[in-house]
Design a protein around this motif. Structure first.
Motif, short mmCIF file in Angstrom:
data_model
loop_
_atom_site.label_atom_id
_atom_site.label_comp_id
_atom_site.label_asym_id
_atom_site.label_seq_id
_atom_site.Cartn_x
_atom_site.Cartn_y
_atom_site.Cartn_z
N GLN A 1 37.10 42.03 30.70
CA GLN A 1 37.69 42.07 29.36
C GLN A 1 38.69 40.94 29.16
N MET A 2 39.46 40.63 30.20
CA MET A 2 40.41 39.51 30.10
C MET A 2 39.67 38.20 29.87
N ASN B 1 48.16 37.67 32.76
CA ASN B 1 48.39 39.04 33.21
C ASN B 1 47.73 39.28 34.56
N LEU B 2 46.53 38.74 34.74
CA LEU B 2 45.82 38.85 36.00
C LEU B 2 46.63 38.20 37.12
N LYS C 1 38.48 48.66 42.09
CA LYS C 1 39.75 47.94 42.13
C LYS C 1 39.59 46.65 42.92
N ASP D 1 38.62 38.22 26.21
CA ASP D 1 39.81 38.01 25.37
C ASP D 1 40.27 36.56 25.43
N LYS E 1 36.22 45.81 35.30
CA LYS E 1 36.10 45.86 33.84
C LYS E 1 37.31 45.17 33.18
N GLN E 2 38.50 45.33 33.75
CA GLN E 2 39.69 44.66 33.21
C GLN E 2 39.56 43.14 33.34
N LYS F 1 49.68 40.37 37.97
CA LYS F 1 49.31 41.56 38.72
C LYS F 1 48.97 41.20 40.16
N ILE G 1 43.56 45.44 40.02
CA ILE G 1 43.01 45.76 38.72
C ILE G 1 41.51 45.95 38.90
N ASP G 2 40.86 46.59 37.93
CA ASP G 2 39.44 46.83 38.12
C ASP G 2 38.58 45.72 37.51
#
Length: 123
Positions: free
Chosen positions: A21-22, A3-4, A82, A25, A17-18, A7, A14-15
């Motif tokens: 978290q990725m 996903n990263l 971001k 995960d 924190k995302q 994007k 993306i920020d």
């Protein structure tokens, strides 16, 4: 992590924190213990915390409720920042940060990620 990449390919920002978290995960998805076992461990930590008295809860690492890896933490002032360009490496120190600063003159680097960071975690 795909996903990263998608994007980034679409020039979306993306920020931090995302990104963090990725990474968690991705680790859980590929952990040899299996996702079920990891979820069980996280729930055990939540249950343990609930049994603590208020005084003992003060210094408790609440990050363990969502992140099973005690050696994975985020060192940043603004988790909502971001990000489009990342400078990454192992054992990043002052010389590498100066290099990132110099490289940023032409193409701004939004984030530096180090495998062995120095300092205190946000947890």
């Amino acid at each position: 992590m795909q996903n990263l990449s998608r994007k980034a390919a679409n020039s979306e920002r993306i920020d931090v924190k995302q990104i963090y978290q990725m990474a968690i995960d991705f680790g859980i998805k590929n952990d040899l213990r299996g996702k079920g076992e990891i979820e069980k461990m996280l729930e055990e930590q939540r249950s343990y915390f609930k049994k603590l008295d208020v005084k003992d809860r003060e210094g408790f690492d609440r990050e363990i409720f969502i992140n099973p890896y005690s050696d994975v933490r985020m060192f940043i002032n603004d988790p909502a920042k971001k990000v489009k360009k990342i400078f990454t490496g192992i054992d990043i120190g002052t010389p590498e940060l100066l290099l990132a600063k110099e490289l940023s003159k032409d193409k701004p680097i939004d984030l530096v990620i180090s495998h062995h960071p120095l300092g205190e975690a946000l947890a």
